[in-house]
Structures are given as C-alpha cells and as structure tokens.
Design a protein around this motif. Structure first.
Motif, PDB file in Angstrom:
ATOM      1  N   LEU A 410      30.805 -60.600  82.595  1.00 14.24           N
ATOM      2  CA  LEU A 410      31.549 -59.945  81.521  1.00 14.24           C
ATOM      3  C   LEU A 410      30.918 -58.624  81.111  1.00 14.24           C
ATOM      4  CD1 LEU A 410      32.243 -63.072  79.261  1.00 14.24           C
ATOM      5  CD2 LEU A 410      33.513 -62.248  81.253  1.00 14.24           C
ATOM      6  N   SER A 411      30.066 -58.092  81.963  1.00 15.16           N
ATOM      7  CA  SER A 411      29.343 -56.867  81.635  1.00 15.16           C
ATOM      8  C   SER A 411      30.262 -55.658  81.563  1.00 15.16           C
ATOM      9  CB  SER A 411      28.251 -56.604  82.677  1.00 15.16           C
ATOM     10  OG  SER A 411      27.273 -57.615  82.641  1.00 15.16           O
ATOM     11  N   THR A 412      29.915 -54.761  80.695  1.00 15.00           N
ATOM     12  CA  THR A 412      30.609 -53.481  80.571  1.00 15.00           C
ATOM     13  C   THR A 412      29.571 -52.402  80.322  1.00 15.00           C
ATOM     14  OG1 THR A 412      32.313 -52.273  79.337  1.00 15.00           O
ATOM     15  CG2 THR A 412      30.947 -53.785  78.084  1.00 15.00           C
ATOM     16  N   GLY A 413      29.880 -51.176  80.689  1.00 14.23           N
ATOM     17  CA  GLY A 413      28.931 -50.097  80.458  1.00 14.23           C
ATOM     18  C   GLY A 413      28.516 -49.418  81.738  1.00 14.23           C
ATOM     19  N   GLY A 414      27.580 -48.471  81.626  1.00 13.61           N
ATOM     20  CA  GLY A 414      27.098 -47.711  82.775  1.00 13.61           C
ATOM     21  C   GLY A 414      25.733 -48.188  83.201  1.00 13.61           C
ATOM     22  N   LYS A 415      24.695 -47.357  82.970  1.00 13.23           N
ATOM     23  CA  LYS A 415      23.344 -47.765  83.327  1.00 13.23           C
ATOM     24  C   LYS A 415      22.915 -48.977  82.514  1.00 13.23           C
ATOM     25  CE  LYS A 415      19.063 -47.662  84.737  1.00 13.23           C
ATOM     26  NZ  LYS A 415      18.694 -48.218  86.051  1.00 13.23           N
ATOM     27  N   GLN A 416      23.077 -48.899  81.193  1.00 11.41           N
ATOM     28  CA  GLN A 416      22.763 -50.034  80.325  1.00 11.41           C
ATOM     29  C   GLN A 416      24.029 -50.863  80.107  1.00 11.41           C
ATOM     30  OE1 GLN A 416      19.730 -51.010  78.891  1.00 11.41           O
ATOM     31  NE2 GLN A 416      18.876 -49.532  80.321  1.00 11.41           N
ATOM     32  N   GLN A 417      23.954 -52.110  80.504  1.00 11.67           N
ATOM     33  CA  GLN A 417      25.101 -53.001  80.392  1.00 11.67           C
ATOM     34  C   GLN A 417      25.195 -53.623  78.995  1.00 11.67           C
ATOM     35  OE1 GLN A 417      27.268 -53.523  83.318  1.00 11.67           O
ATOM     36  NE2 GLN A 417      26.077 -51.665  83.679  1.00 11.67           N
ATOM     37  N   ASP A 418      26.392 -54.061  78.647  1.00 12.04           N
ATOM     38  CA  ASP A 418      26.640 -54.820  77.426  1.00 12.04           C
ATOM     39  C   ASP A 418      27.606 -55.934  77.790  1.00 12.04           C
ATOM     40  OD1 ASP A 418      26.721 -55.672  74.833  1.00 12.04           O
ATOM     41  OD2 ASP A 418      27.297 -53.745  73.967  1.00 12.04           O
ATOM     42  N   ILE A 419      27.792 -56.896  76.890  1.00 10.57           N
ATOM     43  CA  ILE A 419      28.713 -58.011  77.137  1.00 10.57           C
ATOM     44  C   ILE A 419      30.035 -57.687  76.468  1.00 10.57           C
ATOM     45  CG2 ILE A 419      29.065 -60.496  76.923  1.00 10.57           C
ATOM     46  CD1 ILE A 419      26.008 -60.768  76.637  1.00 10.57           C
ATOM     47  N   HIS A 420      31.106 -57.696  77.229  1.00  9.75           N
ATOM     48  CA  HIS A 420      32.419 -57.265  76.761  1.00  9.75           C
ATOM     49  C   HIS A 420      32.824 -58.011  75.485  1.00  9.75           C
ATOM     50  CE1 HIS A 420      36.645 -56.154  76.748  1.00  9.75           C
ATOM     51  NE2 HIS A 420      36.434 -55.326  77.775  1.00  9.75           N
ATOM     52  N   GLU A 421      33.155 -57.243  74.450  1.00 12.50           N
ATOM     53  CA  GLU A 421      33.416 -57.814  73.135  1.00 12.50           C
ATOM     54  C   GLU A 421      34.609 -58.766  73.129  1.00 12.50           C
ATOM     55  OE1 GLU A 421      34.185 -56.306  68.519  1.00 12.50           O
ATOM     56  OE2 GLU A 421      33.787 -54.858  70.131  1.00 12.50           O
ATOM     57  N   THR A 422      35.657 -58.435  73.867  1.00 10.40           N
ATOM     58  CA  THR A 422      36.854 -59.283  73.894  1.00 10.40           C
ATOM     59  C   THR A 422      36.672 -60.484  74.814  1.00 10.40           C
ATOM     60  OG1 THR A 422      38.275 -57.388  73.436  1.00 10.40           O
ATOM     61  CG2 THR A 422      39.330 -59.340  74.382  1.00 10.40           C
ATOM     62  N   LEU A 423      36.139 -60.228  76.006  1.00  9.97           N
ATOM     63  CA  LEU A 423      36.024 -61.296  77.005  1.00  9.97           C
ATOM     64  C   LEU A 423      35.030 -62.375  76.600  1.00  9.97           C
ATOM     65  CD1 LEU A 423      36.088 -59.173  80.301  1.00  9.97           C
ATOM     66  CD2 LEU A 423      37.979 -60.404  79.203  1.00  9.97           C
ATOM     67  N   ARG A 424      33.973 -62.001  75.891  1.00  6.96           N
ATOM     68  CA  ARG A 424      32.978 -63.008  75.508  1.00  6.96           C
ATOM     69  C   ARG A 424      33.561 -64.053  74.566  1.00  6.96           C
ATOM     70  NH1 ARG A 424      29.600 -58.390  72.352  1.00  6.96           N
ATOM     71  NH2 ARG A 424      30.539 -58.561  70.264  1.00  6.96           N
ATOM     72  N   ALA A 425      34.533 -63.666  73.754  1.00 12.58           N
ATOM     73  CA  ALA A 425      35.147 -64.614  72.823  1.00 12.58           C
ATOM     74  C   ALA A 425      36.010 -65.643  73.544  1.00 12.58           C
ATOM     75  CB  ALA A 425      35.979 -63.866  71.790  1.00 12.58           C
ATOM     76  N   GLU A 426      36.361 -65.350  74.817  1.00 11.07           N
ATOM     77  CA  GLU A 426      37.229 -66.244  75.584  1.00 11.07           C
ATOM     78  C   GLU A 426      36.446 -67.272  76.401  1.00 11.07           C
ATOM     79  OE1 GLU A 426      40.632 -66.091  75.355  1.00 11.07           O
ATOM     80  OE2 GLU A 426      40.203 -64.641  73.766  1.00 11.07           O
ATOM     81  N   ILE A 427      35.125 -67.223  76.377  1.00  7.42           N
ATOM     82  CA  ILE A 427      34.328 -68.168  77.164  1.00  7.42           C
ATOM     83  C   ILE A 427      34.604 -69.596  76.699  1.00  7.42           C
ATOM     84  CG2 ILE A 427      31.988 -68.920  77.725  1.00  7.42           C
ATOM     85  CD1 ILE A 427      31.060 -66.052  77.334  1.00  7.42           C
ATOM     86  N   PRO A 428      34.981 -70.495  77.619  1.00  5.35           N
ATOM     87  CA  PRO A 428      35.194 -71.894  77.222  1.00  5.35           C
ATOM     88  C   PRO A 428      33.864 -72.642  77.100  1.00  5.35           C
ATOM     89  CG  PRO A 428      35.716 -71.597  79.548  1.00  5.35           C
ATOM     90  CD  PRO A 428      35.356 -70.243  79.016  1.00  5.35           C
ATOM     91  N   VAL A 429      33.651 -73.264  75.959  1.00  2.00           N
ATOM     92  CA  VAL A 429      32.444 -74.063  75.727  1.00  2.00           C
ATOM     93  C   VAL A 429      32.808 -75.530  75.921  1.00  2.00           C
ATOM     94  CG1 VAL A 429      30.669 -74.715  74.073  1.00  2.00           C
ATOM     95  CG2 VAL A 429      31.565 -72.374  74.078  1.00  2.00           C
ATOM     96  N   PRO A 430      32.253 -76.209  76.945  1.00  2.16           N
ATOM     97  CA  PRO A 430      32.576 -77.622  77.167  1.00  2.16           C
ATOM     98  C   PRO A 430      32.155 -78.463  75.970  1.00  2.16           C
ATOM     99  CG  PRO A 430      31.385 -76.686  79.032  1.00  2.16           C
ATOM    100  CD  PRO A 430      31.286 -75.698  77.930  1.00  2.16           C
ATOM    101  N   LEU A 431      33.026 -79.382  75.566  1.00  4.00           N
ATOM    102  CA  LEU A 431      32.744 -80.239  74.423  1.00  4.00           C
ATOM    103  C   LEU A 431      32.568 -81.680  74.873  1.00  4.00           C
ATOM    104  CD1 LEU A 431      35.103 -78.962  71.564  1.00  4.00           C
ATOM    105  CD2 LEU A 431      32.664 -78.543  71.880  1.00  4.00           C
ATOM    106  N   ALA A 432      31.356 -82.177  74.772  1.00  2.00           N
ATOM    107  CA  ALA A 432      31.107 -83.595  74.994  1.00  2.00           C
ATOM    108  C   ALA A 432      31.593 -84.368  73.764  1.00  2.00           C
ATOM    109  CB  ALA A 432      29.618 -83.831  75.231  1.00  2.00           C
ATOM    110  N   SER A 433      31.538 -85.691  73.822  1.00  2.00           N
ATOM    111  CA  SER A 433      31.915 -86.477  72.655  1.00  2.00           C
ATOM    112  C   SER A 433      30.969 -86.154  71.501  1.00  2.00           C
ATOM    113  CB  SER A 433      31.855 -87.967  72.978  1.00  2.00           C
ATOM    114  OG  SER A 433      30.510 -88.373  73.189  1.00  2.00           O
ATOM    115  N   LEU A 434      31.380 -86.451  70.286  1.00  2.00           N
ATOM    116  CA  LEU A 434      30.570 -86.127  69.119  1.00  2.00           C
ATOM    117  C   LEU A 434      29.194 -86.789  69.197  1.00  2.00           C
ATOM    118  CD1 LEU A 434      30.415 -84.647  66.446  1.00  2.00           C
ATOM    119  CD2 LEU A 434      31.438 -86.645  65.330  1.00  2.00           C
ATOM    120  N   ALA A 435      29.158 -88.040  69.660  1.00  2.00           N
ATOM    121  CA  ALA A 435      27.883 -88.751  69.786  1.00  2.00           C
ATOM    122  C   ALA A 435      26.984 -88.066  70.818  1.00  2.00           C
ATOM    123  CB  ALA A 435      28.118 -90.206  70.182  1.00  2.00           C
TER     124      ALA A 435
END
Length: 474
Positions: A410-435
């Motif tokens: 999700l990198s963006t930028g030239g020499k110094q990279q950054d993490i794309h502000e829009t795309l990072r919010a779309e990362i799916p976080v796997p959810l195990a059961s609450l326990a």
C-alpha cells in the motif's frame, strides 16, 4: 562537543598509557578517568585474562561474501550490529547455512552468555547480551564477541560491567578512526574488570540471566500470539507466507482502476491474494476498528533540546525496535500531547524505503513503561475504538509477515514511502472468536510484561554494580 573537565584535566602521563594516541577520544570520553577510578579498587583483572574460546575469547571475524536465502532449512539467522539491539528478532536476514557452518565461519555462531560489541561504523561500542533464544544465530564481522571463561567470571556480571557507565567509557575510549569508527579485539583486551567478590558478582549475574530469560520469553510469546491468531481464524498457512518463494509479479492486468491509486505496487497480485485470504474469514476493516480510536500519522512539532530532568525522550522509527531506546531529550513545555501514545496503541513505521531489512511497515506496541516516551510523527498510530478488539490483539496481527507484506503493497510516494491513507483503512483484520481474542491479547500482554520486568532487572543489576564500585573506590 565534548571537552576535558577542569576538575579532571588530561595529564601528560596519560598519553603514554594510551600508546601516545593524540586523538581526543580516550581523554574526553571519560576512559582515562574511569581507568584511574578503577585503579583505586582492591582488585581488577584485564579482560583478556577472563575470556576463553576462539582467539582467546575476544574476536570478530573475517570479511566474507554474504549469500542470503529465505528457506529456513538452508539458512541461519544472521545478526548485524543494528540487529543485535533489536527486541524482536523475527525477520532477521538469513545466511546460507553451508557457508555459516563451514570451518571459516562456524565460530561466528553465538553462544548464550556472550557479550556483543559493535566494532565498526558510526555506532561502534554498543553492547548486547546473547540471550538463550539467540543460540541459533550467526553474527557479522562487524560485531566483537566476548566469551567469558565460566571458571573465572560469570557471564552476566561481565556483561553488566561492560554495559555500565564504566564499561561504556572504557569501550568508547577504545574506538579508533575518524569517518569510520572501529574497534579491534586487542583494543579492549586490557580493559580492567573490577572483581567485587563471589557473592555480589553472582547476584548481579543472576539478575542479568533472568533478564535474558524474560527477553527470550517476550520473543516466544509474541510469536506464539501471532500463530494463535491465524490458527484460530482457520488460516494457519498465513503464519509463514514464504513471500520470496512465490512467483514474482512480473506482469499483470487490473480490470479497473479508479482515482484512488494508479501505482502498480498497490495492485500487486501476491498482495491482493493475501488480502483476499484475510477477508475470506470473519473480519472487519481496519478503518471500522479504529473508528472512535485513531488511524493517522503523528503530528509535527518543533523540537527543543532539553535534559532528562526537564524533558521527555523522543523515540524515532529505528530506535523504537531496540531493547532500550536512546532517543534525544526534548523539552515538554511546547511539546503537544499528541506525541504521546495511549495504552496499547500500535505504532507502525510509516516513512522509509522498501529495503527488505528496513523497519518501514514494522509495528511496535506502546504499553507499560514505554508510555512515558514521546514518538515522532513518522509513525502511523493505530488505536482501536472497539472494546472487543483490543490493541494487543491487533498487534498480534500487525506483527505478522502477512500484514507486513500487505502494508508494503500500500506504499505511496517517491524516495521516501508512506502508507496510502485510503487503502490502509480497507485492510481486513481477521476476527477470531471473542474468547480466542482475549486469550491472544493476554499472550501479548504477558510478553510485554516480561519485557518491562527484564528492563527493571537490568537496571537493578547496573545499580548494584555501580554502587559497589563507587563505594570501593571512595
């Protein structure tokens, strides 16, 4: 700039003691002052008389061609001068095993209880202790190995002395060179090591050994939490993605491209496959988890130099991954509150380059004793706003290789990279059961509790040693 102290001026006989060195380092770095202090002790011994092993027990190694592999079956973890300071050794570069185990390099394998000293480069003179979980690692030629003779001195005590302010000045005073600093084994062979009696030395050794055990426990618990997470969500294959053993993304077609990004890296098939696998199990988007929490870069601010009595330590990206950070001290008067982190905030190194061994896109968890530090704006701050998805659980995910590869894509930028502000919010976080989430979070919290306890034990060992030397010399 360091200058000589008027209360402790450089004397002519010091030049002979230092082999007629005319550079300022050993005289103004406190090396000679420390040596004169240690001469007042009832008993000291040269470092070389207390070591045993290859080259007498103080050695670095030859320059050699490094061939790196990714398959664990045919490679060994390889520790450089920066890596020896790291708290988490996951992701170390791996040296070809046949080379490492050859007669020319076999002696570079680390042994628990050794003291490592960086001996080349701008930061020559840093010290680290070889923990039990580092016994399968090899070290580079830029690292001095000090192997204590167990019949003469306890390893933990020797390390505590070399780590102390006394050892610091002696080792730093041994550094040679201008543009490229350097230390050779014979430069430190004669360092005077104070002997404080079997009981006290044993007590200090036990504290250092317990510290090393707890740091190894921090490492193993962190790894265990990540494995538990992917196993619990039914994706154990994501524990080890073997990124470099997959086919390269040499050419691919994207059916539709919007205004969000035109960069090919953001659509790389291998990363897209990881995102699909993460989203194929019960999951939630990172932006939703952080709604009501935080998902943003840090704030920029003016830094005003200060001292420890009136300031706070500012931690930058590289140092945040060390066992003990060495950040600069800045004044608190004009420092915004946003530079501090809430408990269990994840800080992801969000500015850098795509080098395989760079910290860019690697995470740390801020909790416990690390809440007292300030952090630079180069970190992406990830704070959960969902009480059922704790920061500790999120960290178990973000420290994984799968999350690292997704973030890099999700990198963006030239020499110094950054993490794309829009795309990072779309990362799916796997959810195990609450326990399962609670159990995984508890494992991470245990890891960081071990780390804090280890730091406290190390401080206690140094305090015991310092007090004993100062009292004996007084």
């Amino acid at each position: 700039m360091k200058v000589a102290e008027l209360s402790n001026p450089v004397k002519s006989d010091w030049f002979e003691d230092q082999g007629l060195r005319l550079d300022a380092s050993p005289y103004v770095a406190g090396s000679m002052k420390t040596k004169k202090l240690l001469e007042q002790l009832p008993r000291t011994q040269p470092l070389a008389s207390l070591t045993a092993g290859h080259n007498g027990g103080i050695f670095n190694g030859p320059m050699f061609r490094r061939i790196y592999l990714t398959d664990p079956e045919h490679s060994v973890p390889f520790l450089g001068t920066k890596d020896m300071m790291a708290a988490d050794l996951t992701g170390l570069p791996r040296l070809r095993k046949s080379d490492a185990e050859s007669p020319a390099l076999a002696y570079l394998q680390l042994k628990p209880g050794m003291t490592l000293i960086s001996c080349s480069g701008f930061n020559a003179g840093r010290r680290a202790y070889v923990r039990p979980d580092m016994s399968d690692c090899w070290s580079s030629q830029d690292t001095l190995k000090v192997e204590p003779d167990p019949e003469k001195i306890k390893s933990g005590y020797l390390y505590a002395f070399l780590l102390s302010k006394f050892g610091e000045s002696l080792v730093r005073g041994s550094v040679y060179g201008s543009a490229v600093k350097h230390i050779e084994p014979h430069h430190i062979a004669g360092l005077p090591v104070p002997r404080l009696g079997t009981k006290l030395e044993g007590q200090i050794h036990d504290l250092v050994e317990e510290c090393a055990r707890l740091r190894a426990e921090f490492q193993s618990s962190s790894v265990s939490a990540t494995k538990d997470l992917f196993t619990s969500v039914g994706r154990p294959e994501l524990i080890d993605v073997r990124w470099h053993q997959q086919e390269r993304d040499l050419g691919f077609e994207v059916p539709s491209v919007g205004a969000t990004s035109l960069r090919a890296l953001n659509f790389a098939p291998k990363a897209r496959q990881l995102l699909e696998e993460l989203g194929s199990v019960p999951s939630v988007k990172l932006g939703e988890v952080c709604s009501g929490g935080q998902l943003s870069r840090g704030t920029r601010f003016n830094r005003v130099e200060s001292n420890p009595q009136h300031g706070v330590q500012l931690i930058n990206q590289r140092q945040s991954f060390w066992l003990r950070p060495e950040g600069r001290w800045i004044g608190t008067a004009n420092t915004p509150s946003e530079v501090f982190a809430q408990d269990e905030t994840i800080l992801i190194a969000a500015r850098g380059t795509l080098g395989e061994n760079e910290v860019y896109c690697r995470p740390i968890l801020v909790t416990g004793s690390w809440l007292k530090y300030a952090y630079s704006e180069d970190f992406l701050r990830v704070g959960s706003g969902d009480p059922e998805v704790s920061g500790a659980y999120l960290f178990a995910f973000f420290r994984s290789e799968a999350a690292f590869r997704v973030l890099r894509s999700l990198s963006t930028g030239g020499k110094q990279q950054d993490i794309h502000e829009t795309l990072r919010a779309e990362i799916p976080v796997p959810l195990a059961s609450l326990a399962d989430r609670k159990r995984i979070a508890a494992t991470v919290r245990h890891a960081y509790k071990c780390r804090d306890e280890a730091d406290a034990l190390e401080d206690q060992a140094l305090a015991l040693l310092t007090t004993a030397i100062e009292e004996a010399a007084g």
